[in-house]
Design a protein around this motif. Structure first.
Motif, PDB file in Angstrom:
ATOM      1  N   GLY A  30       0.793  -1.221   0.000  1.00 16.89           N
ATOM      2  CA  GLY A  30       0.000   0.000   0.000  1.00 16.89           C
ATOM      3  C   GLY A  30       0.824   1.268   0.000  1.00 16.89           C
ATOM      4  O   GLY A  30       0.369   2.333   0.439  1.00 16.89           O
ATOM      5  N   ARG A  31       2.062   1.189  -0.525  1.00 18.18           N
ATOM      6  CA  ARG A  31       2.930   2.364  -0.563  1.00 18.18           C
ATOM      7  C   ARG A  31       2.629   3.224  -1.787  1.00 18.18           C
ATOM      8  O   ARG A  31       2.200   2.713  -2.818  1.00 18.18           O
ATOM      9  N   THR A  32       2.889   4.505  -1.678  1.00 17.05           N
ATOM     10  CA  THR A  32       2.695   5.391  -2.817  1.00 17.05           C
ATOM     11  C   THR A  32       4.040   5.844  -3.370  1.00 17.05           C
ATOM     12  O   THR A  32       4.999   6.028  -2.623  1.00 17.05           O
ATOM     13  N   ALA A  33       4.086   6.037  -4.687  1.00 19.05           N
ATOM     14  CA  ALA A  33       5.316   6.454  -5.353  1.00 19.05           C
ATOM     15  C   ALA A  33       5.190   7.854  -5.934  1.00 19.05           C
ATOM     16  O   ALA A  33       5.979   8.250  -6.784  1.00 19.05           O
ATOM     17  N   THR A  34       4.203   8.603  -5.487  1.00 18.27           N
ATOM     18  CA  THR A  34       4.014   9.967  -5.978  1.00 18.27           C
ATOM     19  C   THR A  34       4.872  10.932  -5.178  1.00 18.27           C
ATOM     20  O   THR A  34       5.006  10.806  -3.965  1.00 18.27           O
ATOM     21  N   ARG A  35       5.447  11.923  -5.876  1.00 20.93           N
ATOM     22  CA  ARG A  35       6.379  12.849  -5.239  1.00 20.93           C
ATOM     23  C   ARG A  35       6.488  14.120  -6.077  1.00 20.93           C
ATOM     24  O   ARG A  35       5.888  14.215  -7.168  1.00 20.93           O
ATOM     25  N   ALA A  36       7.259  15.069  -5.603  1.00 22.44           N
ATOM     26  CA  ALA A  36       7.513  16.280  -6.380  1.00 22.44           C
ATOM     27  C   ALA A  36       8.295  15.922  -7.642  1.00 22.44           C
ATOM     28  O   ALA A  36       9.186  15.062  -7.618  1.00 22.44           O
ATOM     29  N   ILE A  37       7.959  16.554  -8.741  1.00 22.81           N
ATOM     30  CA  ILE A  37       8.612  16.272 -10.026  1.00 22.81           C
ATOM     31  C   ILE A  37      10.090  16.646  -9.969  1.00 22.81           C
ATOM     32  O   ILE A  37      10.464  17.729  -9.500  1.00 22.81           O
ATOM     33  N   THR A  38      10.934  15.728 -10.459  1.00 20.76           N
ATOM     34  CA  THR A  38      12.373  15.984 -10.541  1.00 20.76           C
ATOM     35  C   THR A  38      12.882  15.989 -11.982  1.00 20.76           C
ATOM     36  O   THR A  38      14.015  16.402 -12.228  1.00 20.76           O
ATOM     37  N   HIS A  39      12.071  15.524 -12.943  1.00 24.86           N
ATOM     38  CA  HIS A  39      12.533  15.429 -14.333  1.00 24.86           C
ATOM     39  C   HIS A  39      12.761  16.791 -14.966  1.00 24.86           C
ATOM     40  O   HIS A  39      13.542  16.931 -15.911  1.00 24.86           O
ATOM     41  N   PHE A  40      12.056  17.793 -14.492  1.00 31.99           N
ATOM     42  CA  PHE A  40      12.192  19.150 -15.029  1.00 31.99           C
ATOM     43  C   PHE A  40      11.727  20.112 -13.937  1.00 31.99           C
ATOM     44  O   PHE A  40      11.203  19.689 -12.895  1.00 31.99           O
ATOM     45  N   ASP A  41      11.907  21.392 -14.157  1.00 27.92           N
ATOM     46  CA  ASP A  41      11.490  22.386 -13.170  1.00 27.92           C
ATOM     47  C   ASP A  41       9.975  22.572 -13.267  1.00 27.92           C
ATOM     48  O   ASP A  41       9.473  23.140 -14.237  1.00 27.92           O
ATOM     49  N   PRO A  42       9.213  22.115 -12.263  1.00 27.66           N
ATOM     50  CA  PRO A  42       7.755  22.195 -12.361  1.00 27.66           C
ATOM     51  C   PRO A  42       7.177  23.503 -11.835  1.00 27.66           C
ATOM     52  O   PRO A  42       5.958  23.662 -11.784  1.00 27.66           O
ATOM     53  N   ALA A  43       8.031  24.443 -11.428  1.00 30.84           N
ATOM     54  CA  ALA A  43       7.567  25.659 -10.756  1.00 30.84           C
ATOM     55  C   ALA A  43       6.464  26.412 -11.510  1.00 30.84           C
ATOM     56  O   ALA A  43       5.548  26.945 -10.874  1.00 30.84           O
ATOM     57  N   PRO A  44       6.501  26.474 -12.850  1.00 30.16           N
ATOM     58  CA  PRO A  44       5.466  27.263 -13.537  1.00 30.16           C
ATOM     59  C   PRO A  44       4.075  26.618 -13.552  1.00 30.16           C
ATOM     60  O   PRO A  44       3.117  27.252 -14.006  1.00 30.16           O
ATOM     61  N   PHE A  45       3.960  25.390 -13.082  1.00 25.98           N
ATOM     62  CA  PHE A  45       2.720  24.650 -13.297  1.00 25.98           C
ATOM     63  C   PHE A  45       1.851  24.551 -12.046  1.00 25.98           C
ATOM     64  O   PHE A  45       2.344  24.610 -10.915  1.00 25.98           O
ATOM     65  N   ARG A  46       0.574  24.398 -12.288  1.00 22.67           N
ATOM     66  CA  ARG A  46      -0.404  24.244 -11.209  1.00 22.67           C
ATOM     67  C   ARG A  46      -0.170  22.955 -10.438  1.00 22.67           C
ATOM     68  O   ARG A  46      -0.178  22.933  -9.208  1.00 22.67           O
TER      69      ARG A  46
END
Length: 419
Positions: A30-46
């Motif tokens: 029951g673990r989750t693998a969701t996290r802050a995006i590291t592939h690119f800079d996500p700062a501009p996105f909602r």
């Protein structure tokens, strides 16, 4: 004698761990693998979160040249196919190359490489007219999604039918269905069937931001994917691949293969209604479920587990809950339902095959994965969604469904082969 397609090998690249066993451990824990995006800079996105696969192509066994040539989605597919073949125990010389087929699904093709090449050719978007002389010699391959299936065929010496299925978020189910048809029609003896997508890029984030489909819960990415929860606020993007080895049932038994599951029935419908919208009554998905069960010669009472599309959007979760009730009647209230997107995110076209890999393992191992992050019951979603904790139970038949932009609705039944 009727030919039936069975699953004899499973290969997975998914968030939270590379390979079939790492994937299964994540689900059952029951673990989750969701996290802050590291592939690119996500700062501009909602939405600035995703379920990323910790994938190194060289560590996964690809060569430097393959790493240079292939898009990330193709790399996922090739690595998954290799694992599936090894798992199946098939010897390379056991099947003539012209009797091996490949059917791969993908919703967005080589998005990662195309985004990267656009940045190079336009010098970071500074030039409207791009300079083609800066392009990689493999750019054409990235523009033609079918090259993903070609890479799998090349790597596995498959010289039979090679096809790419692109039906949005149902691509994974539909590609496996196409592979099963190759077996049942007798055009192939072995099929590598599955799907792959690596959509984590600025262009994809921008597209889903525009329609507010993805979760903005950036402060708590591990709990952002909440299918069927009253507080859900959109899906979380993911990436990955799964490939299944399909064989004819009799041939698999004669060689003593381990058979995970048999493909019982498949059906597809379209709502012809809206590009992204769904009717709340779930009629088209319900029809696909009913036809898939009919083709499997099964009744609603025979379904032991439902692997839901379960994206975590308000309209999708209501839509498929209604579809389960409409197609299964009272059985819908007595069968466990769960969404693994709560743990591995929504990898668009790939997720259908990743979910089918999970379904085959459910039948083989007798454990139903949970819906993670389901804490608050939504009155409109009132079925048994297996909240938080995996459940041990004997499962002989699984229903897996998919719903995609364009109104696509697909359903597939996997079952334990008769002795």
């Amino acid at each position: 004698m009727t030919r039936a397609a069975v699953v004899t090998g499973i290969g997975v690249v998914a968030p939270g761990g590379i390979g079939r066993e790492a994937f299964w451990s994540l689900l059952t824990e029951g673990r989750t693998a969701t996290r802050a995006i590291t592939h690119f800079d996500p700062a501009p996105f909602r939405s600035r979160i995703a379920a990323e696969a910790d994938f190194d192509p060289l560590e996964a066994g690809l060569s430097y040249q393959q790493n240079r040539r292939m898009d990330r989605a193709a790399q996922f597919a090739v690595v998954s196919a290799r694992e599936a073949l090894a798992d199946s125990g098939l010897e390379p010389e056991s099947t003539p190359p012209h009797r091996r087929a490949v059917t791969i699904g993908s919703a967005v093709g080589c998005t990662t490489s195309l985004e990267e090449e656009y940045q190079v050719l336009s010098d970071g978007g500074r030039h409207r007219l791009v300079d083609h002389t800066y392009g990689t010699p493999h750019l054409y391959d990235h523009m033609v999604p079918s090259t993903i299936a070609v890479e799998v065929a090349r790597d596995t010496a498959a010289e039979g039918e090679v096809s790419l299925v692109s039906t949005g978020c149902t691509s994974g189910i539909d590609a496996v269905a196409q592979g099963a048809r190759c077996i049942t029609e007798g055009t192939a003896d072995v099929v590598l069937a599955g799907a792959t997508d690596a959509p984590l890029s600025p262009i994809t984030s921008a597209c889903f931001d525009a329609i507010k489909a993805t979760s903005p819960n950036n402060s708590d990415p591990g709990h952002a994917s909440r299918p069927f929860d009253a507080d859900r606020d959109g899906f979380v993007l993911g990436e990955g691949a799964a490939v299944l080895v399909l064989e004819e049932r009799g041939a698999a038994r004669r060689r003593g293969a381990r058979i995970y599951a048999e493909i019982g029935g498949v059906a597809n419908r379209s709502n012809a209604f809206h590009m992204t919208g769904l009717k709340p009554d779930g009629r088209e998905m319900a029809e696909a479920i009913t036809v898939a069960l009919d083709r499997a010669r099964m009744a609603p009472e025979d379904v032991d587990y439902i692997n839901a599309h379960g994206s975590g959007t308000k309209q999708n979760d209501r839509h498929e809950t209604a579809a389960f009730k409409r197609s299964l009647g009272d059985r819908a209230y007595r069968v466990p339902v769960s969404s693994i997107k709560s743990m591995v995110g929504h990898s668009l076209g790939a997720i259908g095959s990743i979910e089918l890999a999970a379904c085959a393992l459910v039948i083989d191992r007798g454990v139903v994965p949970p819906t993670a992050n389901l804490h608050t019951r939504d009155p409109e979603c009132d079925l048994d969604y297996v909240p938080l904790t995996a459940r041990e139970c004997e499962v002989d038949a699984v229903l897996s469904v998919g719903s995609g932009f364009g109104g696509f609705q697909s359903a597939m039944v996997l079952r334990r082969p008769a002795a």
